[in-house]
Design an enzyme around this catalytic site. Structure first.
Site, mmCIF file in Angstrom:
data_model
loop_
_atom_site.group_PDB
_atom_site.id
_atom_site.type_symbol
_atom_site.label_atom_id
_atom_site.label_comp_id
_atom_site.label_asym_id
_atom_site.label_seq_id
_atom_site.Cartn_x
_atom_site.Cartn_y
_atom_site.Cartn_z
ATOM 1 N N ASP A 200 0.770 -1.283 -0.100
ATOM 2 C CA ASP A 200 0.010 0.150 -0.231
ATOM 3 C C ASP A 200 0.922 1.226 0.167
ATOM 4 O O ASP A 200 2.130 1.098 0.106
ATOM 5 C CB ASP A 200 -1.140 -0.121 1.159
ATOM 6 C CG ASP A 200 -0.203 -0.454 2.557
ATOM 7 O OD1 ASP A 200 0.924 -0.528 2.736
ATOM 8 O OD2 ASP A 200 -0.984 -0.866 3.476
ATOM 9 N N ASN B 86 -7.090 -2.758 14.380
ATOM 10 C CA ASN B 86 -8.825 -2.989 14.119
ATOM 11 C C ASN B 86 -8.641 -4.312 12.725
ATOM 12 O O ASN B 86 -9.663 -4.591 12.343
ATOM 13 C CB ASN B 86 -9.178 -1.795 13.261
ATOM 14 C CG ASN B 86 -8.506 -1.554 11.888
ATOM 15 O OD1 ASN B 86 -7.510 -2.159 11.657
ATOM 16 N ND2 ASN B 86 -8.961 -0.203 11.355
ATOM 17 N N HIS C 189 -6.846 -4.769 9.882
ATOM 18 C CA HIS C 189 -6.684 -4.681 8.898
ATOM 19 C C HIS C 189 -5.236 -5.188 8.340
ATOM 20 O O HIS C 189 -4.374 -5.483 8.923
ATOM 21 C CB HIS C 189 -6.534 -3.123 8.529
ATOM 22 C CG HIS C 189 -5.296 -2.147 8.823
ATOM 23 N ND1 HIS C 189 -5.440 -0.760 9.257
ATOM 24 C CD2 HIS C 189 -4.089 -2.791 9.043
ATOM 25 C CE1 HIS C 189 -4.305 -0.526 9.337
ATOM 26 N NE2 HIS C 189 -3.310 -1.416 9.373
ATOM 27 N N GLU D 108 -9.424 -1.873 5.499
ATOM 28 C CA GLU D 108 -9.995 -1.900 6.672
ATOM 29 C C GLU D 108 -11.400 -2.781 6.897
ATOM 30 O O GLU D 108 -11.929 -3.319 5.860
ATOM 31 C CB GLU D 108 -10.364 -0.378 6.652
ATOM 32 C CG GLU D 108 -9.511 0.565 6.469
ATOM 33 C CD GLU D 108 -8.575 0.776 7.705
ATOM 34 O OE1 GLU D 108 -8.194 0.007 8.483
ATOM 35 O OE2 GLU D 108 -8.019 2.060 7.837
HETATM 36 P P1 PGA Z 1 2.480 -1.562 12.736
HETATM 37 O O1 PGA Z 1 1.428 -1.622 11.490
HETATM 38 O O2 PGA Z 1 3.376 -2.650 12.353
HETATM 39 O O3 PGA Z 1 3.331 -0.185 12.561
HETATM 40 O O4 PGA Z 1 1.878 -1.858 13.896
HETATM 41 C C1 PGA Z 1 0.926 -2.526 10.999
HETATM 42 C C2 PGA Z 1 -0.168 -2.497 10.043
HETATM 43 O O5 PGA Z 1 -0.940 -1.326 10.235
HETATM 44 O O6 PGA Z 1 -0.365 -3.006 9.193
#
Ligand code: PGA
Length: 242
Positions: A67, A136, A138, A143
């Site tokens: 992404d 959450n 995702h 999302e």
């Molecule tokens: P993070 O992000 O490794 O910074 O916790 C993970 C994500 O949002 O997929």
């Protein structure tokens, strides 16, 4: 799912990094799906070190990132383009022409997503995909929603994601509200998946992913339907698992 629990994030970085190193040794021209965030940094450090030690070369490797933020210059330190170069690509011998990220500054986002999907297919699909998880649930920027997505698309980030990521920006307004992301279909088409989560903050999302129902309300739960997923967790992230 093959769930493996470790003591520290550093140990996970080494163990998960070794899966990537072996993939590259087995198939030097493999296609890797890559992720950003705090979680994969120890793994990227490990791969960079293995490359510098001459154990592995990324010269023939092709990468596709999950992404990218919309309307954030790639020169911004929080763009995923900048993140990937700073944390991995600049420490390896990968060729820039083999690196792919969605262009969050494209004039036509639909055309950009379509071209990305075609480029992934033309490369032969992703051999090994790295995933983290949002609090959450995702994966990529898929999302929680009413249905699982398929190909790449433009997504409106949820408040939960904005809260998690805005701390990296100087001001809250600077944090993008939209992103382009690979879809769930893209992720599920990867031949093999390495999933990493660390810290208690991820425990509920990890529980929902592994022990909850397969539902787009927890996008990561779709991984229960993938045949080859290795899940790397520390004690904190594994805390709620039965
Ligand atoms: P993070 O992000 O490794 O910074 O916790 C993970 C994500 O949002 O997929």
């Amino acid at each position: 799912m093959d769930v493996r629990i470790y003591q520290t994030a550093a140990e996970i970085g080494e163990a998960a990094g070794e899966v990537f190193v072996q993939q590259i040794l087995d198939k030097p021209d493999c296609v890797l799906g890559l992720a950003t965030g705090v979680t994969p940094i120890p793994m990227y450090t490990y791969i960079g070190n293995q490359c510098n030690a001459g154990r592995v070369s990324l010269k023939k490797v092709t990468t596709f990132n999950l992404d990218e933020y919309c309307n954030l210059p790639v020169t911004h330190r929080e763009s995923y383009y900048a993140f990937m170069h700073r944390n991995l690509f600049d420490h390896t011998d990968i060729l820039e022409e083999n690196v792919h990220l969605l262009n969050g500054n494209a004039d036509d986002f639909d055309a950009e997503c379509e071209a990305y999907e075609k480029a992934m297919a033309a490369a032969g699909g992703v051999d090994l995909q790295l995933l983290g998880i949002g609090t959450n649930g995702h994966i990529g920027f898929n999302e929680p929603s009413d249905e699982f997505s398929d190909g790449p698309f433009k997504v409106k980030l949820t408040e939960s994601t904005i809260t998690s990521n805005k701390i990296y920006f100087d001001t809250e307004d600077e944090m993008p509200r939209y992103a382009l992301t690979m879809g769930i279909g893209d992720i599920m088409r990867a031949k093999k998946i390495v999933f990493i989560a660390t810290g208690e903050g991820k425990a509920k999302a990890v529980y929902d992913m592994i022990e909850g129902p397969v539902s787009p309300k927890c996008p990561a739960s779709i991984l229960q339907n993938h045949k080859d997923v290795i899940v790397f967790l520390d004690k904190g992230a594994a805390k709620l698992l039965k």
